[in-house]
Design an enzyme around this catalytic site. Structure first.
Site, short mmCIF file in Angstrom:
data_model
loop_
_atom_site.label_atom_id
_atom_site.label_comp_id
_atom_site.label_asym_id
_atom_site.label_seq_id
_atom_site.Cartn_x
_atom_site.Cartn_y
_atom_site.Cartn_z
CD GLU A 47 -2.25 1.23 2.42
OE1 GLU A 47 -2.83 2.78 2.93
OE2 GLU A 47 -2.66 0.32 2.99
NE ARG A 51 -0.47 7.91 5.27
CZ ARG A 51 -1.21 7.79 5.76
NH1 ARG A 51 0.93 8.35 6.92
NH2 ARG A 51 -1.42 6.95 6.52
CE LYS A 134 -6.29 1.81 6.72
NZ LYS A 134 -5.87 3.09 6.30
#
Length: 213
Positions: A47, A51, A134
């Site tokens: 993943e 950011r 999640k």
């Protein structure tokens, strides 16, 4: 892609390894060797969080690594979904879920692992056809005890807990029958990345891959 198809795709992907490395990539040039170290260590599902300015270029580089299955994390809006798909991401991960984000992933036929922290959020996502979620932020939202509590009333859901999990606590999460895998950032320490110490990162991946399911 129907809801059932997307759920099955997510279950298949998340079942490839017990841990998904959650990666913050500041420099695109380290993306490929980082992915190679993690994949060779036994963790093929990666993943890349959105950011940093290098995130989409990093996804593209990692997607070219044999055996790597790359997802885009921190999806916040429809633009993120389109850009992640264009970069080669196979699935998306979001910290929470909004109507516009869920709608965009359905229209794009892009499997999404949506974030939730409460029973109400889990029920809302389940009502919309999602059964693979999640659990975030896992430690702050109740950890293993919360997952145990959700298992009774919501037996059809499966989770990828992320947030505050390390190697020492991952095994406790993975022991829960409603947990498919965990997400963790400990697999790619910033100091090891800065040192380009890919052997150390490969060793961390090997240790994580051996965690009991």
């Amino acid at each position: 892609m129907t809801g059932d198809t997307a759920n099955q795709e997510l279950e298949n992907l998340l079942g490839l390894a017990p841990v998904i490395p959650v990666l913050v990539v500041d420099q695109a040039e380290i993306a490929r060797p980082l992915a190679e170290a993690l994949v060779s260590g036994g963790l093929p599902v990666l993943e890349v969080t959105l950011r940093t300015p290098a995130a989409f270029e990093a996804i593209a580089a990692m997607a070219g690594v044999p055996g790597a299955v790359v997802g885009a994390g921190t999806l916040l809006n429809p633009h993120d979904i389109a850009a992640a798909q264009a970069a080669g991401a196979r699935f998306g991960v979001s910290p929470g879920a909004t109507p516009s984000l869920l709608k965009a992933t359905r229209e794009a036929e892009f499997p999404l692992l949506p974030g939730m922290a409460t029973a109400s959020e889990a029920m809302t996502l389940m009502e919309m056809g999602h059964r693979v979620l999640k659990f975030f932020p896992a430690t702050a939202a109740g950890g293993v005890d919360m997952l145990k509590a959700l298992a009774g009333p919501l037996p059809g859901l499966r989770f990828c807990p992320t947030g505050g999990i390390g190697h020492d606590t991952a095994r406790d999460y993975l022991a829960q029958p409603n947990v498919l895998c965990v997400g963790g950032s400990w697999l790619a320490p910033r100091d090891r990345i800065a040192a380009r110490d890919w052997d150390a990162i490969r060793t961390l991946a090997e240790e994580a891959a051996r965690l009991a399911r």
